[in-house]
Scaffold this motif. Structure first.
Motif, PDB file in Angstrom:
ATOM      1  N   SER A 108     -11.273 -17.981 -39.428  1.00 30.34           N
ATOM      2  CA  SER A 108     -12.416 -18.352 -39.002  1.00 30.34           C
ATOM      3  C   SER A 108     -12.133 -17.449 -37.412  1.00 30.34           C
ATOM      4  N   LYS A 109     -10.374 -16.478 -37.320  1.00 31.26           N
ATOM      5  CA  LYS A 109     -10.454 -15.727 -36.665  1.00 31.26           C
ATOM      6  C   LYS A 109     -11.919 -14.567 -36.544  1.00 31.26           C
ATOM      7  N   PHE A 110     -12.373 -13.805 -38.288  1.00 32.34           N
ATOM      8  CA  PHE A 110     -13.302 -12.992 -37.927  1.00 32.34           C
ATOM      9  C   PHE A 110     -14.368 -13.379 -37.419  1.00 32.34           C
ATOM     10  N   ARG A 111     -14.821 -14.583 -37.598  1.00 29.54           N
ATOM     11  CA  ARG A 111     -16.169 -15.364 -36.996  1.00 29.54           C
ATOM     12  C   ARG A 111     -15.883 -15.214 -35.140  1.00 29.54           C
ATOM     13  N   SER A 112     -14.970 -15.397 -35.198  1.00 33.76           N
ATOM     14  CA  SER A 112     -14.647 -15.494 -33.595  1.00 33.76           C
ATOM     15  C   SER A 112     -15.053 -13.678 -33.056  1.00 33.76           C
ATOM     16  N   GLU A 113     -14.441 -12.901 -33.789  1.00 35.81           N
ATOM     17  CA  GLU A 113     -13.735 -11.896 -33.277  1.00 35.81           C
ATOM     18  C   GLU A 113     -15.500 -10.772 -33.822  1.00 35.81           C
ATOM     19  N   TYR A 114     -16.360 -10.856 -34.986  1.00 38.21           N
ATOM     20  CA  TYR A 114     -17.435 -10.019 -35.414  1.00 38.21           C
ATOM     21  C   TYR A 114     -18.501 -11.133 -34.613  1.00 38.21           C
ATOM     22  N   GLY A 115     -18.812 -11.489 -34.461  1.00 39.24           N
ATOM     23  CA  GLY A 115     -19.568 -12.848 -33.861  1.00 39.24           C
ATOM     24  C   GLY A 115     -20.909 -12.637 -34.853  1.00 39.24           C
ATOM     25  N   LYS A 116     -21.467 -11.854 -35.924  1.00 41.77           N
ATOM     26  CA  LYS A 116     -22.480 -11.992 -36.608  1.00 41.77           C
ATOM     27  C   LYS A 116     -22.707 -12.248 -37.875  1.00 41.77           C
ATOM     28  N   GLU A 117     -23.822 -12.622 -38.753  1.00 40.03           N
ATOM     29  CA  GLU A 117     -23.975 -13.302 -39.659  1.00 40.03           C
ATOM     30  C   GLU A 117     -24.552 -11.423 -41.044  1.00 40.03           C
ATOM     31  N   ILE A 118     -23.397 -11.757 -41.257  1.00 37.87           N
ATOM     32  CA  ILE A 118     -23.645 -10.557 -42.719  1.00 37.87           C
ATOM     33  C   ILE A 118     -25.153 -11.374 -43.325  1.00 37.87           C
ATOM     34  N   LYS A 119     -25.571  -9.197 -43.948  1.00 37.00           N
ATOM     35  CA  LYS A 119     -26.596  -9.826 -44.035  1.00 37.00           C
ATOM     36  C   LYS A 119     -26.293  -9.144 -45.654  1.00 37.00           C
ATOM     37  N   TYR A 120     -27.434  -9.555 -46.475  1.00 35.35           N
ATOM     38  CA  TYR A 120     -27.355  -9.616 -48.353  1.00 35.35           C
ATOM     39  C   TYR A 120     -28.653  -8.948 -48.499  1.00 35.35           C
ATOM     40  N   HIS A 121     -28.490  -8.861 -50.374  1.00 38.21           N
ATOM     41  CA  HIS A 121     -29.798  -9.027 -50.711  1.00 38.21           C
ATOM     42  C   HIS A 121     -29.840  -9.319 -51.938  1.00 38.21           C
ATOM     43  N   PHE A 122     -30.458  -9.748 -52.923  1.00 40.07           N
ATOM     44  CA  PHE A 122     -30.171  -9.365 -54.885  1.00 40.07           C
ATOM     45  C   PHE A 122     -31.751 -10.058 -54.588  1.00 40.07           C
ATOM     46  N   SER A 123     -31.578  -8.797 -56.019  1.00 36.97           N
ATOM     47  CA  SER A 123     -32.743  -9.392 -57.110  1.00 36.97           C
ATOM     48  C   SER A 123     -33.232 -11.050 -57.672  1.00 36.97           C
ATOM     49  N   LYS A 124     -34.565 -10.890 -57.373  1.00 39.27           N
ATOM     50  CA  LYS A 124     -35.616 -12.355 -57.543  1.00 39.27           C
ATOM     51  C   LYS A 124     -35.611 -13.161 -59.468  1.00 39.27           C
ATOM     52  N   GLU A 125     -34.997 -11.764 -60.466  1.00 37.65           N
ATOM     53  CA  GLU A 125     -34.965 -11.573 -61.541  1.00 37.65           C
ATOM     54  C   GLU A 125     -32.983 -12.585 -61.658  1.00 37.65           C
ATOM     55  N   ASP A 126     -32.750 -12.938 -60.694  1.00 42.81           N
ATOM     56  CA  ASP A 126     -31.386 -13.380 -61.182  1.00 42.81           C
ATOM     57  C   ASP A 126     -31.188 -14.451 -60.801  1.00 42.81           C
ATOM     58  N   GLN A 127     -32.563 -15.143 -59.747  1.00 45.27           N
ATOM     59  CA  GLN A 127     -32.097 -16.613 -60.059  1.00 45.27           C
ATOM     60  C   GLN A 127     -31.369 -18.065 -59.261  1.00 45.27           C
ATOM     61  N   LEU A 128     -30.872 -16.742 -58.326  1.00 40.81           N
ATOM     62  CA  LEU A 128     -29.885 -16.949 -57.903  1.00 40.81           C
ATOM     63  C   LEU A 128     -30.211 -18.150 -57.029  1.00 40.81           C
ATOM     64  N   SER A 129     -28.870 -19.627 -56.843  1.00 39.09           N
ATOM     65  CA  SER A 129     -29.381 -20.980 -56.610  1.00 39.09           C
ATOM     66  C   SER A 129     -29.131 -20.259 -55.177  1.00 39.09           C
ATOM     67  N   ASP A 130     -29.641 -21.414 -53.961  1.00 39.29           N
ATOM     68  CA  ASP A 130     -28.914 -21.219 -52.553  1.00 39.29           C
ATOM     69  C   ASP A 130     -27.710 -21.996 -51.648  1.00 39.29           C
ATOM     70  N   SER A 131     -27.011 -22.705 -52.869  1.00 45.49           N
ATOM     71  CA  SER A 131     -25.613 -23.425 -53.078  1.00 45.49           C
ATOM     72  C   SER A 131     -25.127 -21.583 -53.661  1.00 45.49           C
ATOM     73  N   TYR A 132     -25.371 -21.381 -54.884  1.00 45.73           N
ATOM     74  CA  TYR A 132     -24.867 -20.065 -55.248  1.00 45.73           C
ATOM     75  C   TYR A 132     -24.650 -19.307 -54.547  1.00 45.73           C
ATOM     76  N   LEU A 133     -25.473 -17.974 -53.727  1.00 41.95           N
ATOM     77  CA  LEU A 133     -25.838 -17.856 -52.975  1.00 41.95           C
ATOM     78  C   LEU A 133     -24.708 -17.973 -51.679  1.00 41.95           C
ATOM     79  N   ASP A 134     -24.630 -18.816 -50.704  1.00 47.19           N
ATOM     80  CA  ASP A 134     -23.658 -19.093 -49.889  1.00 47.19           C
ATOM     81  C   ASP A 134     -22.896 -19.280 -50.434  1.00 47.19           C
TER      82      ASP A 134
END
Length: 236
Positions: free
Chosen positions: A126-152
């Protein structure tokens, strides 16, 4: 003779039916008595725990917390709030009540049910979100077929690590509010599968990886990769 046999079969069938009905009523009565006795025996309790995570993937939703070094699981079906972040300190009111596990003959079991839960102090995330104030970006291979819930889920683990890391370079990135990102890939190490996150910053299209993390998908444990010694270091 035929009439006698038919009469005898009728008596046996009626007896079986009565027995089944009686057994069914007995089971229902036992369930009812179990729940009533549990509620009567256990009063509402108050406690303070460190929040770890929600788990809504089973018959009963759960809230996982930690008190000292002990991890505690609570049934969370009566609570719809999902705003808590890992590390938040929460005041909970809970009681013992019964649950019935599907596939186990619906045998009643004791469980700790949350009556209410309220955040009383911000944790590191919570403190980090307040201080940093940005979303962390990420990328992954589509071949891994990760669900949205697991990416979250992986995002939450990456965020937890960044918020609690003692690495000076990560602390500096947060302080300067540089853009943070990470890659996701599957990798095998010593005959075990991990999700590997490569945390990096990017400047003028040049990527600088600051830390590799290994995530054990079986228990969500986080490991820092020590490149010099080629070993994994558990991150609590």
């Amino acid at each position: 003779m035929k009439d006698a046999v038919a009469f005898l079969l009728l008596i046996i069938c009626c007896s079986c039916s009565q027995t089944e009905t009686k057994d069914q009523k007995t089971r229902e009565l036992e369930k009812k008595e179990f729940k009533q006795n549990t509620v009567k025996r256990d009063s509402v309790k108050n406690d303070t725990v460190e929040f770890i995570s929600y788990n809504d993937n089973f018959d009963y939703s759960q809230l996982n917390g930690k008190k000292g070094k002990e991890e505690i699981d609570f049934i969370n079906d009566n609570n719809n709030d999902r705003s808590l972040l890992r590390g938040d300190l929460i005041a909970i009111t809970w009681k013992y009540d019964s649950i019935f596990i599907a596939g186990d003959g619906e045998t009643p079991q004791n469980a700790q049910w949350i009556v209410s839960a309220k955040k009383i102090k911000d944790g590191s995330v919570s403190k980090f979100r307040s201080e940093y104030g940005k979303e962390i970006k990420y990328h992954f291979s589509k071949e891994d077929q990760l669900s949205d819930s697991y990416l979250d889920h992986l995002y939450q683990l990456a965020e937890y690590y960044i918020a609690n890391s003692n690495k000076n370079i990560i602390k500096s990135i947060i302080k300067k509010k540089d853009d943070l990102a990470y890659s996701v890939e599957k990798r095998e190490r010593e005959e075990k599968q991990y999700y590997v996150l490569g945390i990096y910053t990017e400047f003028e299209h040049h990527i600088n990886t600051v830390q590799w993390l290994y995530i054990d998908p079986e228990d969500d444990k986080i490991y820092e990769y020590d490149l010099a010694d080629d070993r994994l270091i558990y991150f609590p």
